[in-house]
Design a protein around this motif. Sequence first.
Motif, mmCIF file in Angstrom:
data_model
loop_
_atom_site.group_PDB
_atom_site.id
_atom_site.type_symbol
_atom_site.label_atom_id
_atom_site.label_comp_id
_atom_site.label_asym_id
_atom_site.label_seq_id
_atom_site.Cartn_x
_atom_site.Cartn_y
_atom_site.Cartn_z
ATOM 1 N N GLY A 53 70.167 71.809 35.066
ATOM 2 C CA GLY A 53 69.223 72.910 36.249
ATOM 3 C C GLY A 53 68.262 72.451 37.617
ATOM 4 O O GLY A 53 67.874 72.843 38.197
ATOM 5 N N ALA A 54 68.498 70.620 38.115
ATOM 6 C CA ALA A 54 67.485 70.543 38.552
ATOM 7 C C ALA A 54 68.841 69.866 39.378
ATOM 8 O O ALA A 54 67.873 69.385 40.615
ATOM 9 N N VAL A 55 70.061 70.021 39.557
ATOM 10 C CA VAL A 55 71.251 69.452 40.492
ATOM 11 C C VAL A 55 70.904 70.161 41.594
ATOM 12 O O VAL A 55 70.932 71.382 41.451
ATOM 13 N N SER B 142 79.421 69.751 32.568
ATOM 14 C CA SER B 142 78.255 70.779 32.686
ATOM 15 C C SER B 142 78.552 71.977 34.398
ATOM 16 O O SER B 142 78.034 73.076 33.963
ATOM 17 N N PRO B 143 79.165 71.750 35.083
ATOM 18 C CA PRO B 143 79.323 73.217 35.965
ATOM 19 C C PRO B 143 80.413 74.855 35.339
ATOM 20 O O PRO B 143 79.604 75.321 35.875
ATOM 21 N N ALA B 144 80.651 73.601 34.648
ATOM 22 C CA ALA B 144 81.454 74.961 33.792
ATOM 23 C C ALA B 144 80.698 76.203 32.274
ATOM 24 O O ALA B 144 80.888 76.429 32.090
ATOM 25 N N PHE B 145 79.973 73.675 31.619
ATOM 26 C CA PHE B 145 79.058 75.061 30.153
ATOM 27 C C PHE B 145 77.929 75.221 30.283
ATOM 28 O O PHE B 145 77.936 76.177 30.103
ATOM 29 N N CYS B 146 77.654 74.662 31.375
ATOM 30 C CA CYS B 146 75.869 75.234 31.577
ATOM 31 C C CYS B 146 75.519 76.911 31.717
ATOM 32 O O CYS B 146 75.072 77.693 30.571
ATOM 33 N N PRO B 147 76.867 77.345 32.495
ATOM 34 C CA PRO B 147 76.508 78.893 32.009
ATOM 35 C C PRO B 147 76.572 79.610 31.202
ATOM 36 O O PRO B 147 76.496 80.898 30.982
ATOM 37 N N ILE B 148 78.260 79.010 30.789
ATOM 38 C CA ILE B 148 78.136 79.223 29.363
ATOM 39 C C ILE B 148 76.482 79.748 28.204
ATOM 40 O O ILE B 148 76.408 80.032 26.999
ATOM 41 N N TRP B 149 76.032 77.925 28.219
ATOM 42 C CA TRP B 149 75.368 77.944 27.338
ATOM 43 C C TRP B 149 74.258 78.799 27.389
ATOM 44 O O TRP B 149 73.938 78.838 26.454
ATOM 45 N N LEU C 289 73.803 69.913 21.074
ATOM 46 C CA LEU C 289 72.276 70.048 21.164
ATOM 47 C C LEU C 289 72.714 68.777 22.710
ATOM 48 O O LEU C 289 72.348 69.073 23.588
ATOM 49 N N TYR C 290 74.072 68.559 22.888
ATOM 50 C CA TYR C 290 74.128 68.443 24.069
ATOM 51 C C TYR C 290 74.109 69.447 24.995
ATOM 52 O O TYR C 290 72.532 69.019 26.382
ATOM 53 N N ASN C 291 74.552 70.166 24.838
ATOM 54 C CA ASN C 291 74.499 71.608 26.104
ATOM 55 C C ASN C 291 73.099 71.238 26.109
ATOM 56 O O ASN C 291 72.535 71.979 27.222
ATOM 57 N N SER C 292 72.692 71.823 24.825
ATOM 58 C CA SER C 292 71.411 71.505 25.072
ATOM 59 C C SER C 292 69.986 71.392 26.333
ATOM 60 O O SER C 292 69.464 72.194 27.109
ATOM 61 N N ILE C 293 69.979 70.334 25.801
ATOM 62 C CA ILE C 293 69.265 69.385 26.592
ATOM 63 C C ILE C 293 69.958 69.059 27.516
ATOM 64 O O ILE C 293 68.785 69.566 28.548
ATOM 65 N N GLU C 294 71.081 68.649 27.773
ATOM 66 C CA GLU C 294 71.580 68.174 29.320
ATOM 67 C C GLU C 294 71.495 69.081 30.445
ATOM 68 O O GLU C 294 71.201 69.938 31.681
ATOM 69 N N SER D 84 83.385 59.904 47.757
ATOM 70 C CA SER D 84 83.340 58.139 47.088
ATOM 71 C C SER D 84 84.763 58.186 46.604
ATOM 72 O O SER D 84 85.049 56.960 45.942
ATOM 73 N N GLY D 85 85.609 58.408 47.043
ATOM 74 C CA GLY D 85 86.903 58.531 46.660
ATOM 75 C C GLY D 85 87.277 58.605 45.002
ATOM 76 O O GLY D 85 86.788 58.949 44.453
ATOM 77 N N VAL D 86 87.745 57.585 45.312
ATOM 78 C CA VAL D 86 88.099 57.331 43.687
ATOM 79 C C VAL D 86 87.237 56.867 42.178
ATOM 80 O O VAL D 86 87.479 57.550 41.494
ATOM 81 N N TYR D 87 86.236 56.913 43.120
ATOM 82 C CA TYR D 87 84.691 56.301 42.031
ATOM 83 C C TYR D 87 84.190 57.803 41.814
ATOM 84 O O TYR D 87 83.167 58.364 41.250
ATOM 85 N N GLY D 88 84.168 58.485 42.095
ATOM 86 C CA GLY D 88 84.192 60.162 42.392
ATOM 87 C C GLY D 88 84.300 60.568 41.224
ATOM 88 O O GLY D 88 84.504 61.910 40.212
ATOM 89 N N LEU D 89 85.772 59.907 40.520
ATOM 90 C CA LEU D 89 86.559 60.809 39.547
ATOM 91 C C LEU D 89 86.368 61.060 38.426
ATOM 92 O O LEU D 89 85.889 62.407 38.158
ATOM 93 N N SER D 90 85.313 60.405 37.738
ATOM 94 C CA SER D 90 84.517 60.676 37.159
ATOM 95 C C SER D 90 83.502 61.158 36.521
ATOM 96 O O SER D 90 83.731 62.711 36.205
ATOM 97 N N ALA D 91 82.708 61.815 38.210
ATOM 98 C CA ALA D 91 81.758 62.818 38.027
ATOM 99 C C ALA D 91 82.396 64.185 38.345
ATOM 100 O O ALA D 91 81.786 65.079 37.752
ATOM 101 N N ARG D 92 83.640 64.495 38.705
ATOM 102 C CA ARG D 92 84.920 65.022 38.920
ATOM 103 C C ARG D 92 84.929 66.071 37.425
ATOM 104 O O ARG D 92 85.444 66.911 37.851
ATOM 105 N N ALA D 93 85.239 64.950 36.910
ATOM 106 C CA ALA D 93 86.062 65.354 35.488
ATOM 107 C C ALA D 93 84.604 65.755 34.323
ATOM 108 O O ALA D 93 84.971 66.495 33.296
ATOM 109 N N SER D 94 83.703 66.419 34.873
ATOM 110 C CA SER D 94 81.860 66.442 34.340
ATOM 111 C C SER D 94 82.366 67.648 34.142
ATOM 112 O O SER D 94 82.623 68.505 35.248
#
Length: 523
Positions: free
Chosen positions: A388-390, A414-421, A377-382, A402-412
Amino acid sequence: MPPQAPMWHNMSMMGPWLRRASWGGLAIVVLTLAGTALAAPRLERERCVFKPPRGDRVECFVLIVPENRDQPEGREVRLKVAVLKAKRTASAEPMLYLSGGPGDAPLVASSPGADALSEGDWWNETAAIRRRRDVVIVSQRGAGGSTPNLDCFDPRTSGPAKIRRREVTEQQERDILVRCRSGLDRKKIDLAMYSTPALADDVADLANAMSLAKINIYGVSYGTRWALEVMRRHPDLVRAAVLDGVYPPQVNGEQNEAEVVRRAFEQLYADCTADSLCRERHPGLRQTVEGAILSADQKPVEIALQLDDGPQAVRLDSAKFLMVLLHMMRESEAALIPETVVGAMHGDTRLLKLFAEDLENSDGGLLEQNAQQFDGLYNSIECRETWGAVDRAARRRAIEASGVYGLSARASKSPAFCPIWRVAPAPAAERLPVKSGVPTLLLSGTYDWLTPPAWGREAARHLSSSRHVVFRALGHGVAVQDPCAGRLRDAFIEDPDPKRALVCRPDTPLNFTAAYERARNLP
């Protein structure tokens, strides 16, 4: 996007109960015409698995609605519903809790044999509301507690399930998602129907099946977006709304995550500078924090965790070190970050261990070979409503800057999941601000990097009868983290006047002195 919220948000949030003589007479709602059953929303009573405390009562139902409301004779969706009864006969409109995630399952226990309502402390948290109102909890379609359930992997409810998740490699993860998505296709499950608008219509159908003219709604994290969509699609249904950790449809959780994380740490540095004790003990806090995170890549921090399923050794690299600090912010423990970081740099990992254990027991992420998101459901909605709007090029530039503050976003993922989903992006109209005159209280925590206060301010601009309250020292989901926030929520449901005086003060700053004493006295 915002992960599942803890406690009774998981756990992450209604007009007169009436037009009924009593709940005891509520049964299946079936409409017939010329001998043919219509696909109207209906409730079926079911046996409760919950054990309320002495003096409290709960009633359990299944809400049955069409998967696709344009095809009412097609697949049905079944949603668990729990009604926590008022202490006395309900004399006012009930409150409906809309949970977070997306994908939270508040009516499903996180461990075998547990009671989900007791596990989430629901009875204590709703005690004030239930003086004269029922509290209603409904499952999200596609999540735990619903049929169908779109989850692709074992939930974290047992030791063996956790071990299996920890051993999943990157390629295995991709294979699991591909097989899961294909399996949903074979079952002819229409993922386009597992969206925020569909969830909003489930709320309206529940109110209809319960013969409710009005409802109050309390949404947390993603549940605030769900609540806003109810207000957009069914404006006459809602008497009052409380939105805790606001995630409005016009903001994008993936686009600017790195900047949001950076701003949260900038606030910590500013608050430390403004506090005499913190300023004296940590005069270069920014350099200390950034240095500790960066050095974890060259020399990971090794910790022995004592978890619910037994002891586990973990090596925290820079991304996982940041995850623990962000968890502390989320849980309103930002004041302890300076002592935690300095302690770890000098070999004292007691505080880091404490919060790493809490993070791993509640959400996981530290012991898996890679970050995972198997919640369908998370994948379907997100993937539909966010990814889709990024603007992907802008997102990459922001992460790099962002340096170290971008590490969380880098680990997302979504770039890999959403094409699969493979879900189509939401139409632009769904990403427009919700404009409403429903009396609304919006709650934010300054250290909530998941749904930052700026998002609450943005949502409030379009709500003509609203008030936005920011708690200076708190994180995500403030109503269960602070008694003041809980009292504000409860008072607003009773008297939804945005201009009324606050029953307590939200501007208490971070208490670095108390944090220092806690660190000194830690066993």
